[in-house]
Write an enzyme that holds these catalytic residues in place. Structure first.
Site, PDB file in Angstrom:
ATOM      1  N   CYS A 115      51.143  68.329  32.496  1.00 38.19           N
ATOM      2  CA  CYS A 115      50.821  67.403  30.725  1.00 38.19           C
ATOM      3  C   CYS A 115      52.331  68.342  29.972  1.00 38.19           C
ATOM      4  CB  CYS A 115      49.111  68.118  30.300  1.00 38.19           C
ATOM      5  SG  CYS A 115      48.605  67.448  31.181  1.00 38.19           S
ATOM      6  N   HIS A 255      49.805  69.262  22.940  1.00 36.27           N
ATOM      7  CA  HIS A 255      49.140  68.631  23.847  1.00 36.27           C
ATOM      8  C   HIS A 255      47.515  67.963  23.890  1.00 36.27           C
ATOM      9  CE1 HIS A 255      47.958  66.312  27.441  1.00 36.27           C
ATOM     10  NE2 HIS A 255      47.305  67.515  28.482  1.00 36.27           N
ATOM     11  N   ASN A 285      43.279  62.687  27.126  1.00 37.19           N
ATOM     12  CA  ASN A 285      43.952  62.895  27.295  1.00 37.19           C
ATOM     13  C   ASN A 285      45.097  62.096  28.689  1.00 37.19           C
ATOM     14  OD1 ASN A 285      45.683  64.639  28.980  1.00 37.19           O
ATOM     15  ND2 ASN A 285      44.444  66.322  29.569  1.00 37.19           N
TER      16      ASN A 285
END
Length: 328
Positions: A115, A255, A285
């Site tokens: 990520c 994020h 996500n």
């Protein structure tokens, strides 16, 4: 190039049309909308069609970024793709993107930092532009996490979605551009978030498939503790490197992993909710693409304006973390 530094010339994003809601997941595993929203902030996520691949969304996001930047594909010198779900083991997905875009003068490379991938790619691109090695670098982060999500594992299947975000990085006028980066890793925590099989350690086999080892495995509590710490320390570090304090932040683009992690960071830096970009409720996500998707939406909605100081910050598998301070 004199008096100019690397900055963001244009952004773009792309997400699937298909929506997977919490109500849909209630029919698949033992969970509830209330449980998911309370603990993650996610209401729905986007899922690619079976015939689609990571590069399809990467190309769409990249085309929008090129248009926003006013840069032709032929002017791109390098394509960096951050992904953990490449179209195939090789060639690099960046090469597929390069071909589909018609970026005939560009090199191409994939990076795998989970990520944190977009931040790693942006740091590499900015360094190359600042050094005069390249003028225009396309950084695209794209993942179809639905391809490696175990929809029988209620602890992880509620979290992930698909999407892509891109940015064209090149020289910008004085007063704008990237001011600092902070990148880090702690490989000892790799076991907290990983996919066991599919590589050289455990090649694909009937046994690994039967054991469901080709899906994301995550130790939620350990990952959560790491994330809260990493978000705060990376933000503090990048502000210090830029010679700024938290009051200078106009926009925090974190994020999108868990609303509680984002809220912890927001409160630590005393930021009003209006200064934090949230997309997790809509998309879940989406791995490395979550930051550029959020940034692109903020720019297109007018929340991020020229001259604003944006802090981009994230964490991911590796374990890795990163932050960037950029004057838009």
């Amino acid at each position: 190039m004199a008096g100019m530094r690397a900055g963001i010339l244009g952004t773009g994003s792309a997400v699937p049309e298909r929506v997977l809601s919490n109500a849909d997941l209630e029919k698949m595993v033992d969970t509830s909308d209330e449980w998911i929203v309370t603990r993650t902030g996610i209401k729905e996520r986007r899922i690619a069609e079976a015939y689609e691949a990571t590069s399809d969304y990467a190309v769409r996001a990249s085309e929008k970024a090129l248009q926003a930047a006013g840069v032709a594909a032929e002017e791109i010198d390098l394509v960096i793709c951050a992904t953990v779900t490449p179209d195939m083991m090789f060639p690099a997905t960046a090469c597929i993107i390069q071909d589909k875009l018609g970026a005939t003068h560009a090199g191409a490379v994939d990076i795998e930092s989970g990520c944190s991938g977009f931040l790693y790619g942006a740091a590499m691109a900015a360094a190359m532009v600042d050094a005069g090695m390249y003028r225009h670098v396309l950084v695209v982060a794209a993942d179809l996490l639905s391809r490696i999500t175990d929809y029988e594992d209620r602890s992880t299947c509620v979290l992930f979605g698909d999407g892509a975000g891109a940015a064209v990085i090149g020289p910008v006028p004085e007063g704008r551009g990237f001011l600092a980066f902070d990148l880090g890793s702690d490989g000892s925590g790799g076991e907290f978030l990983f996919m066991p099989a599919g590589g050289s350690r455990r090649p694909p086999s009937a046994e690994t498939v039967a054991a469901r080892e080709h899906f994301i495995k995550m130790q939620g509590q350990e990952t959560f503790k790491f994330a809260v710490k990493a978000m705060a320390s990376a933000t503090e570090s990048v502000l210090a490197k830029a010679g700024l304090d938290k009051d200078a932040i106009d926009l925090l683009v974190p994020h999108q992993a868990n609303i509680r992690i984002i809220d912890a960071a927001r409160k630590r830096f005393g930021l009003d909710e209006s200064k934090v970009v949230i997309t997790i409720d809509k998309y879940g996500n989406t791995s490395a693409s979550s930051i550029p998707i959020a940034l692109d939406e903020a720019i297109r909605e007018g929340r991020a304006k020229v001259g604003d100081l944006a802090v981009l910050v994230g964490f991911g598998a590796g374990l890795t973390w990163g932050a960037a301070a950029v004057r838009l």
